[in-house]
Scaffold this motif. Structure first.
Motif, mmCIF file in Angstrom:
data_model
loop_
_atom_site.group_PDB
_atom_site.id
_atom_site.type_symbol
_atom_site.label_atom_id
_atom_site.label_comp_id
_atom_site.label_asym_id
_atom_site.label_seq_id
_atom_site.Cartn_x
_atom_site.Cartn_y
_atom_site.Cartn_z
ATOM 1 N N HIS A 124 55.966 79.281 101.903
ATOM 2 C CA HIS A 124 56.296 78.334 102.956
ATOM 3 C C HIS A 124 57.664 77.713 102.646
ATOM 4 O O HIS A 124 57.750 76.787 101.838
ATOM 5 C CB HIS A 124 55.195 77.262 103.025
ATOM 6 C CG HIS A 124 55.302 76.377 104.207
ATOM 7 N ND1 HIS A 124 54.401 76.387 105.233
ATOM 8 C CD2 HIS A 124 56.237 75.483 104.554
ATOM 9 C CE1 HIS A 124 54.777 75.518 106.144
ATOM 10 N NE2 HIS A 124 55.897 74.961 105.753
ATOM 11 N N VAL A 125 58.693 78.223 103.279
ATOM 12 C CA VAL A 125 60.078 77.761 103.037
ATOM 13 C C VAL A 125 60.377 77.632 101.547
ATOM 14 O O VAL A 125 60.857 76.597 101.082
ATOM 15 C CB VAL A 125 60.416 76.426 103.717
ATOM 16 C CG1 VAL A 125 61.859 76.463 104.209
ATOM 17 C CG2 VAL A 125 59.500 76.045 104.799
ATOM 18 N N GLY A 131 56.057 67.915 105.792
ATOM 19 C CA GLY A 131 55.414 68.957 106.581
ATOM 20 C C GLY A 131 54.665 68.382 107.757
ATOM 21 O O GLY A 131 54.552 68.997 108.801
ATOM 22 N N SER A 132 54.120 67.191 107.583
ATOM 23 C CA SER A 132 53.472 66.422 108.642
ATOM 24 C C SER A 132 53.677 64.965 108.264
ATOM 25 O O SER A 132 53.960 64.666 107.099
ATOM 26 C CB SER A 132 51.971 66.679 108.698
ATOM 27 O OG SER A 132 51.709 67.996 109.094
ATOM 28 N N HIS A 190 58.501 60.297 101.254
ATOM 29 C CA HIS A 190 58.197 60.947 102.528
ATOM 30 C C HIS A 190 59.401 61.813 102.901
ATOM 31 O O HIS A 190 60.535 61.345 102.882
ATOM 32 C CB HIS A 190 57.949 59.861 103.572
ATOM 33 C CG HIS A 190 57.330 60.358 104.825
ATOM 34 N ND1 HIS A 190 57.233 59.604 105.965
ATOM 35 C CD2 HIS A 190 56.754 61.543 105.131
ATOM 36 C CE1 HIS A 190 56.641 60.312 106.908
ATOM 37 N NE2 HIS A 190 56.342 61.481 106.424
ATOM 38 N N GLU A 203 63.783 76.276 109.404
ATOM 39 C CA GLU A 203 65.165 76.565 109.823
ATOM 40 C C GLU A 203 66.185 75.744 109.046
ATOM 41 O O GLU A 203 67.387 75.920 109.201
ATOM 42 C CB GLU A 203 65.331 76.264 111.328
ATOM 43 C CG GLU A 203 64.631 77.257 112.247
ATOM 44 C CD GLU A 203 63.196 76.852 112.577
ATOM 45 O OE1 GLU A 203 62.593 76.104 111.777
ATOM 46 O OE2 GLU A 203 62.689 77.289 113.621
ATOM 47 N N ASP A 223 61.847 68.116 117.525
ATOM 48 C CA ASP A 223 61.226 66.833 117.196
ATOM 49 C C ASP A 223 61.914 65.741 118.015
ATOM 50 O O ASP A 223 63.104 65.844 118.331
ATOM 51 C CB ASP A 223 61.384 66.519 115.706
ATOM 52 C CG ASP A 223 60.503 67.418 114.844
ATOM 53 O OD1 ASP A 223 59.346 67.650 115.242
ATOM 54 O OD2 ASP A 223 60.966 67.885 113.797
ATOM 55 N N ILE A 234 60.182 60.228 113.254
ATOM 56 C CA ILE A 234 59.685 61.128 114.290
ATOM 57 C C ILE A 234 58.685 60.365 115.146
ATOM 58 O O ILE A 234 57.763 59.745 114.610
ATOM 59 C CB ILE A 234 58.983 62.338 113.648
ATOM 60 C CG1 ILE A 234 59.903 62.997 112.635
ATOM 61 C CG2 ILE A 234 58.424 63.295 114.697
ATOM 62 C CD1 ILE A 234 60.380 64.347 112.907
ATOM 63 N N ARG A 282 56.831 65.354 119.441
ATOM 64 C CA ARG A 282 57.330 66.706 119.277
ATOM 65 C C ARG A 282 57.511 67.291 120.664
ATOM 66 O O ARG A 282 56.590 67.220 121.475
ATOM 67 C CB ARG A 282 56.270 67.503 118.514
ATOM 68 C CG ARG A 282 56.831 68.471 117.525
ATOM 69 C CD ARG A 282 55.715 69.226 116.862
ATOM 70 N NE ARG A 282 55.236 68.583 115.643
ATOM 71 C CZ ARG A 282 53.983 68.686 115.223
ATOM 72 N NH1 ARG A 282 53.084 69.348 115.905
ATOM 73 N NH2 ARG A 282 53.626 68.113 114.098
ATOM 74 N N LYS A 306 58.421 70.495 121.084
ATOM 75 C CA LYS A 306 58.043 71.914 121.024
ATOM 76 C C LYS A 306 56.525 72.045 121.151
ATOM 77 O O LYS A 306 55.785 71.137 120.771
ATOM 78 C CB LYS A 306 58.561 72.568 119.752
ATOM 79 C CG LYS A 306 58.242 71.833 118.477
ATOM 80 C CD LYS A 306 59.066 72.370 117.321
ATOM 81 C CE LYS A 306 58.919 71.482 116.098
ATOM 82 N NZ LYS A 306 59.870 71.781 115.045
HETATM 83 P P1 ADP Z 1 57.849 72.294 106.803
HETATM 84 O O1 ADP Z 1 56.375 72.337 107.037
HETATM 85 O O2 ADP Z 1 58.228 72.772 105.467
HETATM 86 O O3 ADP Z 1 58.428 70.966 107.129
HETATM 87 P P2 ADP Z 1 58.050 73.938 109.222
HETATM 88 O O4 ADP Z 1 59.213 74.678 109.747
HETATM 89 O O5 ADP Z 1 56.767 74.667 109.065
HETATM 90 O O6 ADP Z 1 58.540 73.359 107.826
HETATM 91 O O7 ADP Z 1 57.763 72.676 110.103
HETATM 92 C C1 ADP Z 1 58.770 71.806 110.536
HETATM 93 C C2 ADP Z 1 58.204 70.778 111.499
HETATM 94 O O8 ADP Z 1 57.112 70.082 110.890
HETATM 95 C C3 ADP Z 1 59.170 69.711 111.906
HETATM 96 O O9 ADP Z 1 60.023 70.114 112.951
HETATM 97 C C4 ADP Z 1 58.219 68.598 112.326
HETATM 98 O O10 ADP Z 1 57.710 68.802 113.632
HETATM 99 C C5 ADP Z 1 57.083 68.736 111.337
HETATM 100 N N1 ADP Z 1 57.304 67.870 110.169
HETATM 101 C C6 ADP Z 1 57.812 68.212 108.969
HETATM 102 N N2 ADP Z 1 57.834 67.155 108.141
HETATM 103 C C7 ADP Z 1 57.354 66.111 108.833
HETATM 104 C C8 ADP Z 1 57.140 64.722 108.543
HETATM 105 N N3 ADP Z 1 57.410 64.202 107.359
HETATM 106 N N4 ADP Z 1 56.634 63.953 109.524
HETATM 107 C C9 ADP Z 1 56.340 64.451 110.741
HETATM 108 N N5 ADP Z 1 56.510 65.740 111.069
HETATM 109 C C10 ADP Z 1 57.012 66.562 110.143
#
Ligand code: ADP
Length: 543
Positions: free
Chosen positions: A232-233, A304-305, A325, A331, A418, A430, A433, A435
């Protein structure tokens, strides 16, 4: 006038060379698929990475050819990180949580030539190998005596047999630092998955940035546990940053449950850990009943969330662990922002500090960001105005592999999908979303895929999939359904309809909600924001 400094290319091989020379005795510890602990040093990682490079040469792989992995976090995976990219090939880390058909699709799209996999994933390989038309070499990441006798995979070789016979000397080639080094597919947007293709330069710049004190603050004194997967990245770049700083690495392998992670943290004196909220929920859930304590853990990066406030409080107040955090994307290699306080915040009350800590954080040097309104105008950084978040920088995607999806940039900026606010101090938060995806336990679920399956049912007129909050998985998908006039279908029938379709089990929606109508915008597009509002009092059925 040009500057007069040396310009060695920034290459991934230099990271492992550096780690070997300056931190040769720093440890890399891995929990293996077999269940035991494997322990060696950066000196060994370097030697075995060179063996991997020789083994790839022996297979006659060319420059930029793709080598896929389907593997947990572990030492062999680390050797592939350096051996594959260092020798000029491209490491394609495949997400084993995808449906096997999706795995075959991306292996073909990437034109992978070699597939290295952990034995845990043998059933997936057995299901997909005949469909993967470009893969010529199948390598099981195990000792020779663990190789299954009748796997059905043509010419299956064990990793140890494959690299073991190779010399551990190798002259890393020098080439353009903009050459591709690794790739990762994301299903974050509509349509087929698309790959971010990282370069040596983007990876090294990201590794430097990640190590900074206000970013992940990594040093030779750390013992780092990346729970975030290497598929995962690139485990948020930790394998590279760890080699760059000489930090001890601790890999959890397949054991991501609270008990295993806790025991590993204690046994290996982990000072720093990284992962998605779901993993930390399992860890805290394991610790609470027995009042367990951390003896060495100081910091944990959570991303990631969105990180729930209760988690920040629990780590900080109950265990004395600082939560960082973080926000990023596949990307973006992935780091974009990290939330650390500034000097002026230190005197604030705990409540005020918490308000800041809940934000996704400040941009890391190298990442430019802006928020933009519906009219395309940039919005003020006042912490109130919210708009689409755009980013740009040297470790942010310019276009997807093979040009999929066309030019993703808008005036040179990458739209993240986002929606965010940015305050006067530059802290981004954030708020939504734009997307059309759901993130469950740190992994994507495409709402389009879920809707397409539902509308294939003869009694369904319209379907709209949204994510609803879930205590363990952050979000789970549910589908709002409008039935065709005069037709009947039950919740159970529709849920059963997902079985055997091209979605992984965990991607199947948790519930079906029948509605009279689904709100549509002027162009006929489903208004998810409005639907989320309508269903705001909805509660998931108890599991
Ligand atoms: P990763 O899970 O490593 O962040 P992904 O490309 O799978 O990479 O996911 C990216 C997306 O996950 C972001 O565009 C956003 O919607 C969400 N995301 C990532 N980090 C956070 C965070 N700390 N808080 C809220 N949403 C997040």
């Amino acid at each position: 006038m040009l500057g007069l400094m040396q310009s060695q290319p920034l290459l991934i091989s230099s990271l492992i060379d550096f780690a070997e020379r300056h931190h040769g005795d720093a440890e890399v510890v891995s929990r293996r698929v077999e269940g035991d602990l494997h322990r060696y040093t950066y000196r060994d990682v370097a030697a075995r990475s060179r063996q991997v490079a020789n083994a790839l040469d022996a297979l006659k792989l060319g420059f930029s050819d793709r080598v896929a992995t389907l593997a947990w976090n572990g030492y062999r995976h680390l050797e592939l990180y350096f051996g594959v990219s260092g020798s000029g090939r491209v490491l394609h880390t495949v997400n084993p949580r995808l449906h096997p058909d999706q795995i075959a699709w991306i292996a073909n799209h990437a034109e992978d030539q070699v597939m290295c996999f952990d034995l845990t994933f043998l059933p997936i390989i057995q299901a997909v190998h005949a469909k993967c038309t470009t893969i010529k070499h199948w390598i099981a990441m195990c000792d020779a005596d663990r190789l299954p006798a009748d796997s059905g995979i043509p010419k299956l070789t064990s990793y140890e047999t494959w690299v073991g016979a190779q010399p551990d000397t190798y002259a890393w080639p020098s080439f353009d630092e903009n050459s591709a080094s690794s790739m990762c597919y994301t299903s974050g947007t509509t349509g087929n998955p698309k790959a971010a293709l990282y370069s040596h330069r983007s990876t090294i710049l990201h590794a430097y940035a990640a190590a900074l004190p206000d970013v992940m603050c990594l040093s030779a004194r750390d013992s780092i546990l990346p729970v975030v997967p290497m598929f995962h990245v690139n485990a948020w770049g930790i394998p590279y940053s760890a080699a760059l700083t000489g930090a001890k690495l601790v890999f959890p392998g397949p054991a991501l449950d609270g008990k295993s992670v806790y025991e590993l943290i204690e046994a290996e004196k982990v000072s720093y850990a990284a992962g998605v909220p779901t993993v930390w929920q399992m860890l805290l859930g394991h610790m609470k009943p027995d009042n367990l304590r951390f003896t060495t853990l100081k910091r944990t990066v959570i991303g990631g969330s969105a990180c729930p406030p209760a988690m920040i409080t629990a780590f900080n107040d109950d265990y004395g662990v600082e939560v960082l955090h973080a926000w990023g994307m596949t990307e973006m290699s992935p780091l974009g922002t990290l939330c650390t306080l500034k000097n002026k915040h230190l005197e604030m009350t705990a409540d005020e500090k918490m308000k800041i800590r809940l934000k996704q954080g400040r941009a890391i040097y190298g990442v430019d960001m802006k928020i933009v309104g519906d009219d395309g105008q940039e919005l003020p950084w006042d912490g109130k105005a919210f708009g689409d978040l755009y980013v740009r920088g040297p470790w942010i995607v310019r276009e997807y592999f093979k040009g999929e999806g066309g030019d993703p940039l808008v005036d040179g900026w990458f739209p993240t999908g986002d929606v965010a606010t940015i305050d006067a101090d530059g802290y981004m938060q954030i708020t939504d979303r734009s997307k059309d995806v759901i993130k469950s336990g740190g992994e994507w679920i495409s709402s389009i895929d879920i809707e397409n399956i539902a509308v294939a049912h003869p009694a369904v007129a319209m379907a709209a999939c949204i994510g609803v909050p879930h205590p363990k998985w952050d979000e789970r998908p549910i589908v709002a359904i409008v039935r065709k006039p005069g037709m009947d279908v039950t919740r159970e029938e529709l849920l059963a309809f997902y079985q055997g379709k091209t979605v992984a089990k965990w991607q199947v929606p948790d519930d079906i909600v029948f509605v009279d109508a689904i709100p549509l915008g002027a162009t006929g597009k489903i208004l998810k924001t409005r639907l989320r509002e309508i269903l705001k009092d909805y509660k998931l059925p108890a599991a």
